[in-house]
Design an enzyme around this catalytic site. Structure first.
Site, PDB file in Angstrom:
ATOM      1  N   LYS A 153       0.853  -1.206   0.000  1.00 49.98           N
ATOM      2  CA  LYS A 153       0.000   0.000   0.000  1.00 49.98           C
ATOM      3  C   LYS A 153       0.871   1.231   0.000  1.00 49.98           C
ATOM      4  O   LYS A 153       2.014   1.213   0.470  1.00 49.98           O
ATOM      5  CB  LYS A 153      -0.947   0.024   1.204  1.00 49.98           C
ATOM      6  CG  LYS A 153      -0.304   0.128   2.591  1.00 49.98           C
ATOM      7  CD  LYS A 153      -0.004   1.544   3.065  1.00 49.98           C
ATOM      8  CE  LYS A 153       0.836   1.555   4.337  1.00 49.98           C
ATOM      9  NZ  LYS A 153       1.573   2.755   4.625  1.00 49.98           N
ATOM     10  N   ASP A 175      -2.662  -1.653   9.536  1.00 55.43           N
ATOM     11  CA  ASP A 175      -2.789  -1.646   8.070  1.00 55.43           C
ATOM     12  C   ASP A 175      -3.260  -2.986   7.509  1.00 55.43           C
ATOM     13  O   ASP A 175      -3.369  -3.138   6.287  1.00 55.43           O
ATOM     14  CB  ASP A 175      -1.428  -1.339   7.433  1.00 55.43           C
ATOM     15  CG  ASP A 175      -0.905   0.043   7.806  1.00 55.43           C
ATOM     16  OD1 ASP A 175      -1.725   0.923   8.092  1.00 55.43           O
ATOM     17  OD2 ASP A 175       0.323   0.215   7.799  1.00 55.43           O
TER      18      ASP A 175
HETATM   19  O1  C5P Z   1      -0.465  -1.158  14.162  1.00 57.44           O
HETATM   20  P1  C5P Z   1       0.946  -1.300  13.736  1.00 57.44           P
HETATM   21  O2  C5P Z   1       1.689  -2.380  14.460  1.00 57.44           O
HETATM   22  O3  C5P Z   1       1.141  -1.382  12.252  1.00 57.44           O
HETATM   23  O4  C5P Z   1       1.627   0.058  14.159  1.00 57.44           O
HETATM   24  C1  C5P Z   1       3.029   0.171  14.324  1.00 57.44           C
HETATM   25  C2  C5P Z   1       3.331   1.349  15.221  1.00 57.44           C
HETATM   26  O5  C5P Z   1       3.026   2.569  14.543  1.00 57.44           O
HETATM   27  C3  C5P Z   1       2.533   1.425  16.507  1.00 57.44           C
HETATM   28  O6  C5P Z   1       3.126   0.677  17.520  1.00 57.44           O
HETATM   29  C4  C5P Z   1       2.556   2.915  16.814  1.00 57.44           C
HETATM   30  O7  C5P Z   1       3.798   3.281  17.418  1.00 57.44           O
HETATM   31  C5  C5P Z   1       2.532   3.545  15.446  1.00 57.44           C
HETATM   32  N1  C5P Z   1       1.157   3.934  15.053  1.00 57.44           N
HETATM   33  C6  C5P Z   1       0.568   5.046  15.631  1.00 57.44           C
HETATM   34  N2  C5P Z   1      -0.694   5.396  15.255  1.00 57.44           N
HETATM   35  C7  C5P Z   1      -1.367   4.698  14.311  1.00 57.44           C
HETATM   36  C8  C5P Z   1      -0.783   3.572  13.698  1.00 57.44           C
HETATM   37  C9  C5P Z   1       0.496   3.204  14.092  1.00 57.44           C
HETATM   38  O8  C5P Z   1       1.164   5.699  16.487  1.00 57.44           O
HETATM   39  N3  C5P Z   1      -2.576   5.084  13.984  1.00 57.44           N
END
Ligand code: C5P
Length: 312
Positions: free
Chosen positions: A14, A147
């Site tokens: 993406k 994502d």
């Molecule tokens: O959800 P995912 O593991 O992909 O997110 C990775 C990191 O990105 C999270 O631990 C967070 O630090 C940051 N993040 C965030 N806000 C979001 C998505 C991700 O702060 N909406």
């Protein structure tokens, strides 16, 4: 009910056409409004029923394979466990062997790990015959990462919340031509968000809003307007952490890209071309300029994680 012995799923990377980051939430995530766009750069994930007893296992080959954890922490294995928990007691969900063939750069801001997780969900759903609805699969996906639900859906979609609340975007049936510049190096997504928070310290952070310019460009199917409307709040912190990306973006602009942007949390940079021919020209110029490790071309939007073959 086990319906196959082995299932292969193709899953796209993406990019974010808009990534508006709002205030930090109490759970450590940020409020987002984002426009996801799936492009034709794919990982392939094969999931097979493991022979005999044992735990789930994973192997990774291809682009950046050495940097992907091949243990329980692997996002695809976490997705397998999340799906198994969701159907606990209702269906047999035997241990699986997951084989990931990567083309999406690791820690490149293109949600490669999330893509693999989504592919694992689609493959295990087919393998185990879970009978879960698309909405239920999307819920499982959202538990695994912000994502992952989008990688199931594909196309062009608006993401809210931490990115997992999705609405397909109303867009003209146009195909856009993208050039990607992969960097030598990685950026940690949590560090990029943290750097943004530091840059914003002492300032009021507004609630993020969907860009009217961007949605108008997508409804019109107009690449010129789309190029001007691309935006990413994570670009400033990504550039602060990885200053060499400024040169990469500048080289793309000089080569006539309609838009140039850091992809997600970076360090991949993306460029919008006028058409397929221009995309080839852009790719050649970017490689010649020596401002990135390698370049790739991709078209979008494309569908989300899709079964490409099933055996047994
Ligand atoms: O959800 P995912 O593991 O992909 O997110 C990775 C990191 O990105 C999270 O631990 C967070 O630090 C940051 N993040 C965030 N806000 C979001 C998505 C991700 O702060 N909406």
């Amino acid at each position: 009910m086990i319906v196959s012995q082995s299932v292969t799923v193709r899953v796209p990377a993406k990019i974010n056409l808009q990534l508006a980051v709002g205030p930090l939430r109490p759970d450590g995530y940020h409020h987002l409004v984002t426009v996801f766009h799936a492009i034709s750069l794919y990982d392939e994930v094969t999931v097979a029923v493991a022979d005999g007893e044992g735990d789930d296992s994973v192997t990774v080959t291809g682009e950046g394979a050495a940097e992907v954890p091949a243990d329980r922490d692997n996002l695809a294995l976490r997705a397998v466990r999340a799906l198994r928990d969701a159907i606990a007691g209702r269906e047999a969900a035997p241990a699986v062997r997951v084989a990931i063939a990567k083309k999406i750069p690791v820690a490149g801001g293109m949600a490669g790990g999330s893509a693999d997780a989504a592919a694992a969900i689609v493959a295990c759903d087919a393998l185990w015959g879970t009978g879960l609805s698309p909405a239920e699969l999307s819920e499982v996906a959202a538990q695994v990462g912000s994502d992952v639900a989008f990688a199931l859906l594909g196309g062009t979609a608006v993401g809210r919340g931490r990115g997992e609340q999705l609405t397909p975007a109303l867009v003209a049936p146009a195909s856009y031509h993208w050039v990607l510049a992969f960097a030598s190096g990685h950026l940690s997504t949590p560090l990029v968000y943290k750097t943004l928070d530091t840059q914003r310290e002492g300032r009021m952070v507004q609630s993020p809003e969907l860009s009217h310019e961007l949605m108008g460009a997508l409804r019109a199917g107009d690449p010129l307007r789309l190029g001007r409307a691309l935006s990413n709040d994570l670009q400033a912190p990504a550039l602060a952490l990885f200053p060499a990306l400024r040169k990469t973006l500048a080289a793309g602009r000089e080569a006539g890209a309609l838009g140039a942007l850091v992809s997600g949390s970076g360090p991949t940079c993306l460029f919008l071309a006028r058409d397929a021919e221009h995309a080839t020209e852009l790719a050649v110029q970017l490689s010649g300029a020596g401002v990135c490790r390698t370049v790739a071309r991709a078209a979008g939007p494309v569908p989300g994680a899709t079964v490409v073959s099933a055996e047994g």
